[in-house]
Design a protein around this motif. Structure first.
Motif, PDB file in Angstrom:
ATOM      1  N   SER A 160     -66.902   3.183-131.628  1.00  0.00           N
ATOM      2  CA  SER A 160     -65.734   3.914-131.130  1.00  0.00           C
ATOM      3  C   SER A 160     -64.422   3.552-131.798  1.00  0.00           C
ATOM      4  O   SER A 160     -64.023   2.289-131.655  1.00  0.00           O
ATOM      5  CB  SER A 160     -65.338   3.984-129.443  1.00  0.00           C
ATOM      6  OG  SER A 160     -67.079   4.241-128.910  1.00  0.00           O
TER       7      SER A 160
ATOM      8  N   CYS B 143     -58.625   7.405-123.696  1.00  0.00           N
ATOM      9  CA  CYS B 143     -58.798   5.742-123.554  1.00  0.00           C
ATOM     10  C   CYS B 143     -57.899   5.331-122.644  1.00  0.00           C
ATOM     11  O   CYS B 143     -56.815   5.192-122.974  1.00  0.00           O
ATOM     12  CB  CYS B 143     -58.999   5.244-124.994  1.00  0.00           C
ATOM     13  SG  CYS B 143     -60.130   6.132-126.014  1.00  0.00           S
TER      14      CYS B 143
ATOM     15  N   ARG C  54     -66.132   8.452-133.075  1.00  0.00           N
ATOM     16  CA  ARG C  54     -67.483   7.993-132.496  1.00  0.00           C
ATOM     17  C   ARG C  54     -68.910   8.389-132.989  1.00  0.00           C
ATOM     18  O   ARG C  54     -68.987   9.398-133.031  1.00  0.00           O
ATOM     19  CB  ARG C  54     -67.668   8.541-130.915  1.00  0.00           C
ATOM     20  CG  ARG C  54     -68.696   7.658-130.070  1.00  0.00           C
ATOM     21  CD  ARG C  54     -68.772   8.072-128.779  1.00  0.00           C
ATOM     22  NE  ARG C  54     -67.849   7.552-127.850  1.00  0.00           N
ATOM     23  CZ  ARG C  54     -67.364   8.037-126.770  1.00  0.00           C
ATOM     24  NH1 ARG C  54     -67.890   9.049-126.363  1.00  0.00           N
ATOM     25  NH2 ARG C  54     -66.363   7.536-126.017  1.00  0.00           N
ATOM     26  N   TYR C  55     -69.329   7.334-133.622  1.00  0.00           N
ATOM     27  CA  TYR C  55     -70.680   7.473-134.263  1.00  0.00           C
ATOM     28  C   TYR C  55     -71.644   6.312-134.148  1.00  0.00           C
ATOM     29  O   TYR C  55     -71.256   5.048-133.755  1.00  0.00           O
ATOM     30  CB  TYR C  55     -70.302   7.692-135.762  1.00  0.00           C
ATOM     31  CG  TYR C  55     -69.645   6.668-136.507  1.00  0.00           C
ATOM     32  CD1 TYR C  55     -70.324   5.771-137.445  1.00  0.00           C
ATOM     33  CD2 TYR C  55     -68.325   6.411-136.479  1.00  0.00           C
ATOM     34  CE1 TYR C  55     -69.530   4.617-137.845  1.00  0.00           C
ATOM     35  CE2 TYR C  55     -67.516   5.398-136.939  1.00  0.00           C
ATOM     36  CZ  TYR C  55     -68.149   4.503-137.770  1.00  0.00           C
ATOM     37  OH  TYR C  55     -67.591   3.545-138.346  1.00  0.00           O
TER      38      TYR C  55
ATOM     39  N   GLN D 148     -75.542   2.896-123.371  1.00  0.00           N
ATOM     40  CA  GLN D 148     -75.280   4.131-122.550  1.00  0.00           C
ATOM     41  C   GLN D 148     -73.759   4.366-122.465  1.00  0.00           C
ATOM     42  O   GLN D 148     -73.108   3.452-121.992  1.00  0.00           O
ATOM     43  CB  GLN D 148     -75.740   4.206-121.230  1.00  0.00           C
ATOM     44  CG  GLN D 148     -77.393   4.042-121.140  1.00  0.00           C
ATOM     45  CD  GLN D 148     -78.100   5.005-121.826  1.00  0.00           C
ATOM     46  OE1 GLN D 148     -77.848   6.151-121.732  1.00  0.00           O
ATOM     47  NE2 GLN D 148     -79.131   4.653-122.474  1.00  0.00           N
ATOM     48  N   LEU D 149     -73.071   5.792-122.633  1.00  0.00           N
ATOM     49  CA  LEU D 149     -71.729   5.700-122.542  1.00  0.00           C
ATOM     50  C   LEU D 149     -71.633   6.475-121.256  1.00  0.00           C
ATOM     51  O   LEU D 149     -72.306   7.297-120.766  1.00  0.00           O
ATOM     52  CB  LEU D 149     -71.429   6.720-123.703  1.00  0.00           C
ATOM     53  CG  LEU D 149     -71.391   6.249-125.208  1.00  0.00           C
ATOM     54  CD1 LEU D 149     -70.940   7.475-126.044  1.00  0.00           C
ATOM     55  CD2 LEU D 149     -70.473   5.107-125.139  1.00  0.00           C
TER      56      LEU D 149
ATOM     57  N   ASP E 172     -69.080   8.708-120.465  1.00  0.00           N
ATOM     58  CA  ASP E 172     -68.651   9.996-120.561  1.00  0.00           C
ATOM     59  C   ASP E 172     -68.240  10.378-122.060  1.00  0.00           C
ATOM     60  O   ASP E 172     -68.331   9.538-122.829  1.00  0.00           O
ATOM     61  CB  ASP E 172     -67.727  10.633-119.425  1.00  0.00           C
ATOM     62  CG  ASP E 172     -66.479   9.680-119.777  1.00  0.00           C
ATOM     63  OD1 ASP E 172     -65.794   9.347-120.983  1.00  0.00           O
ATOM     64  OD2 ASP E 172     -66.012   8.872-118.591  1.00  0.00           O
ATOM     65  N   SER E 173     -67.792  11.599-122.271  1.00  0.00           N
ATOM     66  CA  SER E 173     -67.522  11.964-123.516  1.00  0.00           C
ATOM     67  C   SER E 173     -66.015  12.196-123.581  1.00  0.00           C
ATOM     68  O   SER E 173     -65.390  12.797-124.614  1.00  0.00           O
ATOM     69  CB  SER E 173     -68.000  13.372-124.093  1.00  0.00           C
ATOM     70  OG  SER E 173     -67.732  14.377-123.280  1.00  0.00           O
ATOM     71  N   SER E 174     -65.076  11.592-122.612  1.00  0.00           N
ATOM     72  CA  SER E 174     -63.695  12.069-122.775  1.00  0.00           C
ATOM     73  C   SER E 174     -63.152  11.312-123.990  1.00  0.00           C
ATOM     74  O   SER E 174     -63.635  10.001-124.471  1.00  0.00           O
ATOM     75  CB  SER E 174     -63.158  11.112-121.383  1.00  0.00           C
ATOM     76  OG  SER E 174     -61.686  11.267-121.517  1.00  0.00           O
ATOM     77  N   LYS E 175     -62.010  11.774-124.449  1.00  0.00           N
ATOM     78  CA  LYS E 175     -61.212  11.417-125.721  1.00  0.00           C
ATOM     79  C   LYS E 175     -60.052  10.561-125.528  1.00  0.00           C
ATOM     80  O   LYS E 175     -59.359  10.001-125.903  1.00  0.00           O
ATOM     81  CB  LYS E 175     -60.703  12.568-126.438  1.00  0.00           C
ATOM     82  CG  LYS E 175     -61.994  13.071-127.209  1.00  0.00           C
ATOM     83  CD  LYS E 175     -61.381  14.087-128.436  1.00  0.00           C
ATOM     84  CE  LYS E 175     -62.710  14.638-129.168  1.00  0.00           C
ATOM     85  NZ  LYS E 175     -62.146  15.459-130.198  1.00  0.00           N
TER      86      LYS E 175
ATOM     87  N   PHE F  14     -66.196   2.355-120.021  1.00  0.00           N
ATOM     88  CA  PHE F  14     -66.940   3.557-120.623  1.00  0.00           C
ATOM     89  C   PHE F  14     -68.084   3.457-121.383  1.00  0.00           C
ATOM     90  O   PHE F  14     -68.746   4.234-122.035  1.00  0.00           O
ATOM     91  CB  PHE F  14     -65.752   3.923-121.718  1.00  0.00           C
ATOM     92  CG  PHE F  14     -65.795   3.085-123.144  1.00  0.00           C
ATOM     93  CD1 PHE F  14     -66.330   3.590-124.264  1.00  0.00           C
ATOM     94  CD2 PHE F  14     -65.227   1.982-123.114  1.00  0.00           C
ATOM     95  CE1 PHE F  14     -66.448   2.703-125.434  1.00  0.00           C
ATOM     96  CE2 PHE F  14     -65.291   1.022-124.391  1.00  0.00           C
ATOM     97  CZ  PHE F  14     -65.752   1.655-125.467  1.00  0.00           C
ATOM     98  N   GLY F  15     -69.020   2.419-120.701  1.00  0.00           N
ATOM     99  CA  GLY F  15     -70.295   2.387-121.068  1.00  0.00           C
ATOM    100  C   GLY F  15     -71.020   0.930-120.545  1.00  0.00           C
ATOM    101  O   GLY F  15     -70.419   0.295-120.218  1.00  0.00           O
TER     102      GLY F  15
END
Length: 259
Positions: free
Chosen positions: A182, A213, A152-153, A205-206, A208-211, A219-220
């Motif tokens: 993502s 899926c 994610r960047y 806006q996201l 959360d930071s969960s990996k 997710f945002g």
């Protein structure tokens, strides 16, 4: 007059000062009286919102609204790719060997969009979908497939309006706008979900930071008009289920993989 006022909320130029004023106004209680006329002007399906219109304290609160539980049914079949957003599927197709794709009658570099040629390699000769969200659409984005978040960047610093005029004036619009990418590792290969900010405020806006899926999970969200692009790795055969210029909603079947 009303048309010009509402257009200014979603089609500003990239000027930081005007964008700052927009953010202050739309997130303040002063904008609350505009919620009802805004919803009426854009024919928003008000009955789907999580709360009654009077319970939102600003225009931005309403614009970024969540929906009632089970408003968007999700197909549990793991071979089905679903739409991550409510919007218009403006174009879709196979990414060609020169890593360019078509967005509103113009071609754009895949490597420029993803920020690096090595990032683009898995998606060469794969499939892409471009979704445009208008002001009337629900502005949350959801996972199109289950899997694990592997990257994610963010890229870009300036955003411009996602409309025909903006694209005519800014040839490399999507390669310079602020965007959040993502990448999901699924059972069928990598899937990149590219969220493109439409305004200088860059309000992506996201949740959360969960990996983890999970297909269909929220997710945002975007705070203003926006575009979402999916890139699908060319690893398994994907059959598209929708043509361009189709109205879709979160959870709609847009592709199926050969199991």
């Amino acid at each position: 007059m009303k048309n010009q006022v509402f257009k200014s909320f979603v089609e500003l130029t990239g000027h930081p000062f005007s964008s700052m004023l927009l953010r202050k106004f739309t997130t303040s209680v002063v904008s609350k009286p505009l919620i009802k006329p805004f919803a009426s002007f854009y024919h928003i399906q008000t009955d789907e919102a999580e709360y009654q219109m009077t319970e939102y304290n600003s225009l931005n609160d309403y614009f970024t609204r969540s929906l009632k539980t089970n408003s968007r049914p999700i197909d549990p079949d793991p071979t089905i790719l679903i739409s991550p957003v409510d919007g218009v599927l403006s174009c879709a197709g196979v990414v060609n060997d020169t890593q360019e794709f078509l967005v509103k009658d113009k071609t754009y570099s895949l490597s420029a969009l993803l920020g690096d040629s090595s990032k683009a390699v898995p998606y060469q000769n794969g499939y892409y979908y471009v979704f445009y969200l208008s002001p009337r659409h629900y502005h949350h984005f959801h996972y199109p497939i289950s899997g694990e978040l592997i990257s994610r960047y963010a890229l870009g610093t300036t955003s411009y309006p996602v409309n025909d005029l903006g694209i005519r004036l800014k040839k490399d619009l999507f390669s310079t706008n602020y965007r959040l990418i993502s990448e999901i590792q699924s059972a069928f290969g990598k899937v990149a979900v590219v969220k493109v900010g439409a305004l200088n405020v860059n309000s992506i806006q996201l949740a959360d930071s969960s990996k983890d899926c999970i297909k269909g999970d929220d997710f945002g969200h975007f705070a203003f008009g926006s575009t979402v692009i999916l890139f699908i790795e060319n690893k398994h055969t994907l059959t598209p289920l929708h043509q361009a210029f189709t109205e879709v909603k979160v959870g709609d079947r847009i592709g199926v993989w050969q199991s």
